[in-house]
Scaffold this motif. Structure first.
Motif, short mmCIF file in Angstrom:
data_model
loop_
_atom_site.label_atom_id
_atom_site.label_comp_id
_atom_site.label_asym_id
_atom_site.label_seq_id
_atom_site.Cartn_x
_atom_site.Cartn_y
_atom_site.Cartn_z
N VAL A 390 0.98 -1.35 0.18
CA VAL A 390 -0.06 -0.21 -0.01
C VAL A 390 0.49 1.27 -0.55
CG1 VAL A 390 -1.63 1.54 1.41
CG2 VAL A 390 -1.76 -1.17 0.87
N LYS A 391 1.95 0.82 0.86
CA LYS A 391 3.40 2.39 0.91
C LYS A 391 3.47 2.54 -0.68
CE LYS A 391 4.30 2.49 5.65
NZ LYS A 391 5.57 1.77 7.04
N LYS A 392 3.58 1.70 -1.38
CA LYS A 392 4.25 1.85 -2.87
C LYS A 392 3.46 2.28 -4.22
CE LYS A 392 7.91 -1.98 -2.04
NZ LYS A 392 8.08 -2.97 -2.72
N LEU A 393 1.56 2.70 -3.56
CA LEU A 393 0.87 2.74 -3.95
C LEU A 393 0.51 4.30 -4.71
CD1 LEU A 393 -2.04 1.44 -3.09
CD2 LEU A 393 -1.32 0.63 -4.84
N PRO A 394 0.90 4.96 -5.60
CA PRO A 394 0.88 5.80 -6.82
C PRO A 394 -0.69 7.18 -5.13
CG PRO A 394 0.41 5.17 -8.50
CD PRO A 394 0.77 3.58 -7.04
N ARG A 395 0.83 8.00 -5.38
CA ARG A 395 -0.36 8.76 -4.42
C ARG A 395 -1.91 9.48 -4.31
NH1 ARG A 395 1.78 13.09 -0.73
NH2 ARG A 395 -0.06 13.40 0.70
N PRO A 396 -2.06 9.34 -5.74
CA PRO A 396 -3.70 9.55 -6.04
C PRO A 396 -4.20 8.16 -5.35
CG PRO A 396 -2.56 10.39 -7.81
CD PRO A 396 -1.91 9.51 -7.16
N ASN A 397 -4.05 6.88 -5.55
CA ASN A 397 -4.21 5.37 -5.53
C ASN A 397 -4.55 5.71 -3.91
OD1 ASN A 397 -3.03 5.46 -8.18
ND2 ASN A 397 -4.71 3.67 -8.38
N HIS A 398 -3.34 5.29 -3.06
CA HIS A 398 -3.19 5.39 -1.50
C HIS A 398 -3.84 6.74 -1.05
CE1 HIS A 398 -1.36 6.54 2.26
NE2 HIS A 398 -0.63 5.05 2.01
N ASP A 399 -3.76 7.56 -1.03
CA ASP A 399 -4.96 8.52 -0.77
C ASP A 399 -6.31 8.46 -0.60
OD1 ASP A 399 -2.73 9.61 0.34
OD2 ASP A 399 -3.07 11.81 -0.53
N THR A 400 -6.78 8.15 -2.04
CA THR A 400 -7.72 7.30 -2.96
C THR A 400 -8.24 6.47 -2.06
OG1 THR A 400 -7.65 8.34 -4.25
CG2 THR A 400 -9.69 7.25 -4.46
N MET A 401 -7.72 5.05 -1.73
CA MET A 401 -8.08 3.75 -1.00
C MET A 401 -8.15 4.14 0.23
SD MET A 401 -5.69 0.80 -1.16
CE MET A 401 -5.17 0.47 -3.06
N LYS A 402 -7.35 5.05 1.30
CA LYS A 402 -7.31 5.44 2.37
C LYS A 402 -8.82 5.65 2.17
CE LYS A 402 -5.07 7.70 6.44
NZ LYS A 402 -3.93 7.92 6.56
N THR A 403 -9.50 6.71 1.89
CA THR A 403 -10.03 7.60 2.60
C THR A 403 -11.89 6.55 2.63
OG1 THR A 403 -9.60 9.37 1.16
CG2 THR A 403 -11.94 10.04 1.89
N LEU A 404 -11.45 6.42 0.90
CA LEU A 404 -12.83 4.74 1.08
C LEU A 404 -12.67 3.61 2.06
CD1 LEU A 404 -14.86 3.58 -0.74
CD2 LEU A 404 -13.52 2.63 -1.70
N PHE A 405 -11.65 3.41 2.65
CA PHE A 405 -11.43 2.80 3.59
C PHE A 405 -11.96 2.77 5.14
CE2 PHE A 405 -9.63 -0.29 0.08
CZ PHE A 405 -10.02 -1.93 0.51
N GLU A 406 -10.80 4.06 4.59
CA GLU A 406 -11.73 4.54 6.10
C GLU A 406 -13.02 4.78 6.80
OE1 GLU A 406 -10.40 8.76 8.85
OE2 GLU A 406 -10.01 8.34 7.11
N HIS A 407 -13.87 5.11 5.09
CA HIS A 407 -15.30 5.38 4.94
C HIS A 407 -16.02 3.51 5.28
CE1 HIS A 407 -19.43 5.68 3.74
NE2 HIS A 407 -18.83 4.98 2.52
N LEU A 408 -15.56 3.14 4.55
CA LEU A 408 -16.06 1.73 4.72
C LEU A 408 -16.11 1.28 6.20
CD1 LEU A 408 -15.19 0.02 1.78
CD2 LEU A 408 -17.06 0.35 2.17
#
Length: 466
Positions: A390-408
């Motif tokens: 997850v840390k190696k992901l591109p910045r848009p993918n990492h931040d969007t993924m974090k926001t989505l999983f925090e919501h879920l």
């Protein structure tokens, strides 16, 4: 009486003491009996078993035996399969139906899938059902996995050429994969068996009316072609000059047309949100999480966390498409408007956004690495491996993924109310957020890993993202 019998016996014996004409008649009768017995010996009785003659050429005999045992590819593809499946019909000629799961005895043969009330053994014993079996015609049908359409696991969908949609399910992982592959192979084999005429008419699917219509169309095309030939023969020099003038004007118009960049600057052509690459969209909006994703999450957390079956229940598709159109046109979006009061519309359009990304939220280059990480048996090592990815992901993918999983994660906390556990969300979002770039054919196994990755990241959110 004694004298009469003696006289009769005397007539049978010749004066010389030897048998006479009577003896010849007995001999002739015996000869006829011998010939009759010989004739009968040439006739085989019904109880006699006729044995197949063995060929003296052992090599040829083995070749004939093998040729009798050869099974064609089509016979293997269409091999009958039967067993118990859970079935529900969700669409009837384009009309949506309510799910009504029933357990039926399914029989796959030739070009159809039948659903019986009882097995063939029960039917043979005389316990026949009063209702006719439901039949799915597999000619021109499509089959695909559709776990997002039901809360049950191992669900795939069959869409027929007439517009009917069926969901099939089984709790046995191996059995459902075998059913999926058998039906898919049957549909593929049917596609190779269609017969076409020189006019392109499908003889096995076309009705007589369709044949007549196609024949008329072919006749009209032939007449048009003949007219065009006549027109070319009558083509004059003056017409050629007029045609050249038109071409010259078209070339000048095309050379003066505005560029795409100019049209975008004037606002005539706008970049869309849906279907746009995540990195491109974030760069255009000067952010690492798209504004639309933030808006949807805020609206859902404000008034939808307690909704029963949130993200699993589908919203009205026409309203979802309307909302999608407004977002693509960059019109001012207010999700608090009464027309978006159904929270399932908002969740549906958010799922559609992630589903239509050209490259999923988990990039294609990371898919195999995430699958290998989820296979690790020790939990601590598995979580650590996924965290590093997850840390190696591109910045848009990492931040969007974090926001989505925090919501879920907030949704799973209220699972006692909204009935959406980590497993349920894994089934819904697994195929949406990550998938392989190339279809390797083993979709069932791939789907299991997709669900497990999302489920683990929800359960270990703090250890992965924090």
């Amino acid at each position: 009486m004694t004298s009469q019998s003696e006289s009769s016996n005397a007539n049978l014996i010749s004066p010389t003491g030897k048998t006479g004409a009577v003896q010849m008649r007995i001999k002739n009768a015996n000869a006829q009996h011998d010939r009759l017995s010989q004739t009968k010996s040439m006739i085989l009785e019904t109880s006699v078993e006729i044995t197949k003659p063995v060929s003296r050429h052992r090599r040829n005999h083995s070749q004939h035996y093998i040729s009798d045992k050869i099974v064609s590819k089509d016979m293997l593809v269409n091999k009958n399969k039967e067993g118990v499946l859970n079935k529900t019909k969700i669409t009837d000629k384009g009309k949506k139906l309510r799910k009504n799961w029933t357990a039926s005895y399914a029989v796959l043969s030739d070009h159809k899938l039948e659903f019986l009330k009882e097995s063939k053994e029960q039917a043979a014993s005389g316990l026949k059902s009063t209702t006719n079996p439901e039949v799915i015609d597999l000619w021109g049908a499509q089959v695909e996995w559709a776990n997002e359409k039901s809360s049950r696991r191992n669900v795939f969908q069959i869409t027929t050429s007439s517009g009917n949609e069926f969901l099939l399910q089984s709790d046995e992982d191996v059995a459902i994969v075998e059913w999926f592959e058998a039906i898919k192979n049957t549909i593929d084999s049917l596609g190779t068996k269609q017969q076409f005429t020189p006019l392109g008419i499908n003889l096995q699917k076309s009705s007589s009316t369709e044949l007549l219509n196609l024949a008329d169309e072919a006749k009209e095309k032939k007449n048009e072609h003949r007219k065009s030939l006549i027109f070319k023969l009558n083509y004059s020099a003056s017409d050629t000059s007029d045609r050249n003038r038109v071409k010259t004007r078209l070339k000048k118009f095309i050379s003066r047309r505005p560029s795409l960049k100019t049209l975008q600057e004037k606002g005539l052509i706008k970049d869309q949100v849906f279907g746009c690459h995540l990195e491109t969209l974030c760069k255009r909006e000067n952010t690492t999480v798209p504004h639309f994703v933030k808006q949807c999450i805020e609206a859902i957390e404000k008034r939808g966390l307690d909704a029963d079956g949130i993200y699993r229940v589908s919203g009205n598709l026409s309203i979802i498409q309307k909302l999608r159109f407004i977002v693509n046109q960059e019109e001012k979006l207010n999700l608090d408007d009464s027309q978006w009061e159904d929270i399932h519309v908002v969740t549906g359009v958010l799922k559609m956004f992630f589903r239509e990304l050209p490259e999923p939220l988990f990039p294609y280059s990371f898919f195999e690495q995430f699958v290998e990480a989820i296979k690790i048996q020790e939990n601590d090592l598995r979580v650590k491996s996924i965290r590093n990815l997850v840390k190696k992901l591109p910045r848009p993918n990492h931040d969007t993924m974090k926001t989505l999983f925090e919501h879920l994660r907030k949704i799973t906390i209220g699972a006692s109310v909204n009935l959406m556990s980590t497993q349920s969300l894994g089934i819904v979002f697994g195929p949406t957020l990550l998938r392989p770039e190339m279809d390797k054919g083993n979709m069932a196994v791939c789907m299991v890993y997709q669900n497990q990755i999302v489920e683990l990241m929800l359960m270990e959110y703090e250890n992965i993202f924090c």
